[in-house]
Design a protein around this motif. Structure first.
Motif, short mmCIF file in Angstrom:
data_model
loop_
_atom_site.label_atom_id
_atom_site.label_comp_id
_atom_site.label_asym_id
_atom_site.label_seq_id
_atom_site.Cartn_x
_atom_site.Cartn_y
_atom_site.Cartn_z
N ASP A 67 -49.96 -1.70 -88.87
CA ASP A 67 -50.04 -0.91 -90.24
C ASP A 67 -50.53 -2.10 -91.17
O ASP A 67 -51.27 -1.84 -92.06
N THR A 68 -50.11 -3.31 -91.01
CA THR A 68 -50.16 -4.53 -92.24
C THR A 68 -51.71 -4.87 -91.89
O THR A 68 -52.66 -4.83 -92.94
N VAL A 69 -52.38 -4.67 -90.63
CA VAL A 69 -53.79 -5.04 -90.50
C VAL A 69 -54.69 -3.78 -91.33
O VAL A 69 -55.56 -4.06 -92.12
N GLN A 73 -49.53 -12.05 -103.81
CA GLN A 73 -48.25 -11.14 -103.14
C GLN A 73 -47.41 -11.84 -102.45
O GLN A 73 -46.26 -11.32 -102.55
N THR A 74 -47.63 -13.21 -102.26
CA THR A 74 -46.67 -14.00 -101.64
C THR A 74 -45.64 -14.69 -102.50
O THR A 74 -44.64 -15.24 -102.15
N TYR A 79 -44.23 -2.98 -100.83
CA TYR A 79 -44.56 -3.72 -99.65
C TYR A 79 -45.84 -3.54 -99.08
O TYR A 79 -46.39 -2.49 -98.90
N ARG A 80 -46.53 -5.03 -98.86
CA ARG A 80 -47.86 -5.05 -98.39
C ARG A 80 -47.96 -5.58 -96.91
O ARG A 80 -49.11 -5.85 -96.39
N GLY A 81 -46.87 -5.92 -96.54
CA GLY A 81 -46.81 -6.63 -95.08
C GLY A 81 -46.06 -7.97 -95.09
O GLY A 81 -45.24 -8.17 -96.15
N PRO A 82 -45.49 -8.48 -93.97
CA PRO A 82 -44.50 -9.41 -94.02
C PRO A 82 -44.89 -10.56 -95.22
O PRO A 82 -45.99 -11.03 -95.16
N HIS A 132 -39.41 -9.86 -94.56
CA HIS A 132 -39.75 -10.78 -93.55
C HIS A 132 -40.23 -9.92 -92.15
O HIS A 132 -40.64 -10.48 -91.26
N GLY A 133 -40.40 -8.68 -92.50
CA GLY A 133 -41.00 -7.97 -91.20
C GLY A 133 -40.21 -7.71 -90.26
O GLY A 133 -40.47 -7.44 -88.97
N MET A 134 -38.78 -7.83 -90.28
CA MET A 134 -37.77 -7.67 -89.21
C MET A 134 -37.37 -6.36 -88.75
O MET A 134 -36.88 -6.10 -87.64
N MET A 135 -37.34 -5.41 -89.75
CA MET A 135 -36.75 -4.12 -89.43
C MET A 135 -37.83 -3.10 -89.03
O MET A 135 -38.78 -3.04 -89.74
#
Lengths: 189, 382
Positions: free
Chosen positions: A114-116, A134-135, B6-9, B46-49
């Motif tokens: 999904d992220t990709v 974003q980070t 949210y856009r990713g980890p 952190h993308g853990m769930m």
């Protein structure tokens, strides 16, 4: 000492603690503790004026655990499944129960896909993903990133170096893949 | 409306999204005024769930003003100031009828093991959360409460999860007068659990963490003794020495899935996602509690397996108690404690961040910059 019957003495007795700490012992009696007993059968306590809630309309086939006997009366409608990640998610829910590792591993893999997918999709919009903003990495400078870590004896500093790898790896991999693809196309010409 | 997305980890941003609508007759739409970032939001970040989808809005700690109500809502009106428990729950299923609001069976189609939680992945029901200008609140007659006039907004938002969870954790520890209580983790929940342990009659409270600034807060806010585990080769042995070899009567684990203290465990879980969570703190709890003692688990873990030392828990005859907090059950008593001055929730707030800067807020909290303990999000400033 655990080798003899008595408990080791405390530095302060209850009267001293009551004098020093506001509210000490206010919930000494378990009956004053709201979590006690754990279960109390009282269907009227919650404010619900239904026995079974009305069913929320299902606007798309809502993915659900096969351990449920029915679609729950209410559910979240954030981010419906789409693309390859959506197909993986639907498979995970349709095929495996919550007790199976495969269920969770496929869902986790779908999150990465999904992220990709979403990042690639963002490049076709007026607001592509931006790993810098974003980070929140720019806050390092304004919020004492170095001073917050150096000399602080923190256990997490060692593995924080892995964080940029985790964030950056898909971008690097994507860049390498695009470069190789481009090179191959140029050669074919 | 503006919402955190949210856009990713490790990546979030603020986006324009459609305002939520009433989807069920007992829904309300709440205009959010204050929200918070919870330590457990970092597990999502952190993308853990599993099943955390790009585009979801996080946030299960929020308060606001009722903006719209569905046709069957009786207890709320437009304009009411409300605090909303992090649990989404129906109030009438088998579990809710017994007060187990966090285990509701009618709100989460994605899983039967967990109830509904705002903004906490599809594993917890797929609801968008309150780090947003507006949020859909199901079962408006059941979950939200009016904010008392005397209550500070920041205290109210902290009651929606962190304070209630810490207080609940102290209760699950079954503390009796004079007990030695060890709290693992000096984050918001750990600080509140330590402070609450005294209310239950603890005779000694010891807080363990690796961040000195948080341990300082544990001393001043929670009146606790503190241990920085980095300073000890084996923190379990140190805890045993502190208790004359006996171990603590009760341990409250307030760390959860990203526990530090063992590099391998942390990396295999928090970074490589091969475990549901790093069991370092949980294993320390099992090792540091005395035989016959109680371990109360408030730390959040994912649904996957973790390498927990279950044999020792059995051999020691431990009682392991845990649950997501049924928040609203805690409120009447916590309101009394706040009014009496026994608890001052917003003493632990360190950062107040406008919604537009939510990406920086997540990074500051995640990387523990600037002495961050509890960041609030100022949504109405957006």
């Amino acid at each position: 000492m655990p080798y003899t019957p008595d408990k080791p003495p405390l530095a302060e007795n209850s009267e001293q603690l009551r004098a020093r700490i506001p509210g000490w012992g206010a919930d000494l009696d378990p009956a004053d503790r709201p979590a006690y007993p754990r279960e109390r059968f009282d269907p009227g306590a919650s404010g619900a004026h239904w026995e079974l809630p009305e069913q929320q309309p299902e606007k798309w086939p809502r993915e659900r655990s096969i351990e449920h006997l029915r679609l729950t009366p209410v559910f979240g409608t954030s981010t419906p499944p789409r693309g390859l990640s959506g197909a993986m998610r639907k498979l995970a829910y349709r095929r495996w129960s919550e007790g199976r590792a495969a269920h969770w591993l496929v869902l986790l893999a779908a999150d990465r896909v999904d992220t990709v997918e979403s990042t690639l999709r963002s490049f076709a919009t007026t607001r592509p993903d931006n790993p810098v903003t974003q980070t929140g990495i720019l806050s390092e400078r304004r919020h004492h990133g170095v001073a917050s870590r150096v000399g602080q004896n923190r256990a997490d500093v060692r593995h924080q170096l892995l964080d940029p790898v985790i964030v950056g790896a898909p971008w690097v991999a994507g860049g390498v893949a695009a470069y190789r693809l481009g090179k191959r196309l140029v050669r074919r010409r | 409306m503006k919402a955190m997305v949210y856009r990713g980890p490790y990546r979030v941003r603020v986006e324009e999204k459609d305002r939520p609508v009433v989807e069920h007759p007992n829904d309300a739409i709440v205009r959010v005024t204050r929200a918070a970032i919870c330590g457990s939001d970092l597990h999502l970040y952190h993308g853990m769930m599993p099943d955390t989808r790009v585009g979801m809005t996080f946030g299960h700690e929020f308060i606001g003003v009722v903006d719209e109500v569905g046709p069957s809502v009786r207890n709320l009106s437009v304009g009411d100031r409300v605090m909303v428990p992090f649990n989404v729950y129906c109030g009438s299923c088998f579990f809710c009828a017994r007060g187990l609001y966090s285990n509701c069976h009618n709100v989460n189609p994605n899983a039967t093991a967990v109830g509904g939680i705002y903004g906490y992945s599809h594993t917890c029901g797929g609801y968008d959360g309150g780090q947003s200008q507006y949020v859909r609140v199901p079962f408006a007659d059941v979950g939200p409460s009016l904010i008392p006039d005397w209550m500070d907004d920041e205290d109210a938002v902290l009651l929606t999860d962190a304070l209630s969870t810490g207080y609940f954790g102290a209760q699950l520890a079954d503390i009796v007068e004079g007990d030695v209580v060890v709290v693992l983790g000096a984050g918001p929940v750990g600080l509140y659990a330590a402070r609450s342990a005294w209310l239950m009659g603890a005779g000694r409270v010891v807080v363990v963490d690796h961040l000195d600034y948080r341990l300082e807060k544990a001393r001043t806010f929670a009146h606790a003794e503190t241990i920085n585990f980095v300073e000890h080769d084996d923190v379990v042995v140190h805890l045993k020495k502190l208790t004359d070899g006996l171990g603590a009567d009760r341990v409250i684990e307030c760390v959860g899935a990203e526990a530090d203290g063992n590099f391998l465990q942390h990396v295999t879980s928090a970074k490589l996602k091969l475990q549901g969570g790093s069991p370092v703190a949980l294993n320390w709890a099992i090792d540091a509690v005395r035989k016959g003692g109680t371990v109360s688990v408030m730390g959040a873990y994912g649904p996957m397996f973790s390498a927990v030392k279950f044999g020792d828990a059995l051999n020691k005859g431990l009682t392991l108690r845990m649950n997501q907090c049924p928040v609203k059950r805690q409120w009447p008593r916590l309101f009394e404690h706040i009014r009496n001055g026994y608890l001052k929730p917003n003493d632990i707030v360190t950062h107040r961040i406008p919604l537009e800067h939510v990406a920086e807020g997540y990074h500051i909290f995640s990387a523990k910059l600037d002495g961050c303990i509890k960041p609030l999000i100022l949504v109405d400033a957006a």
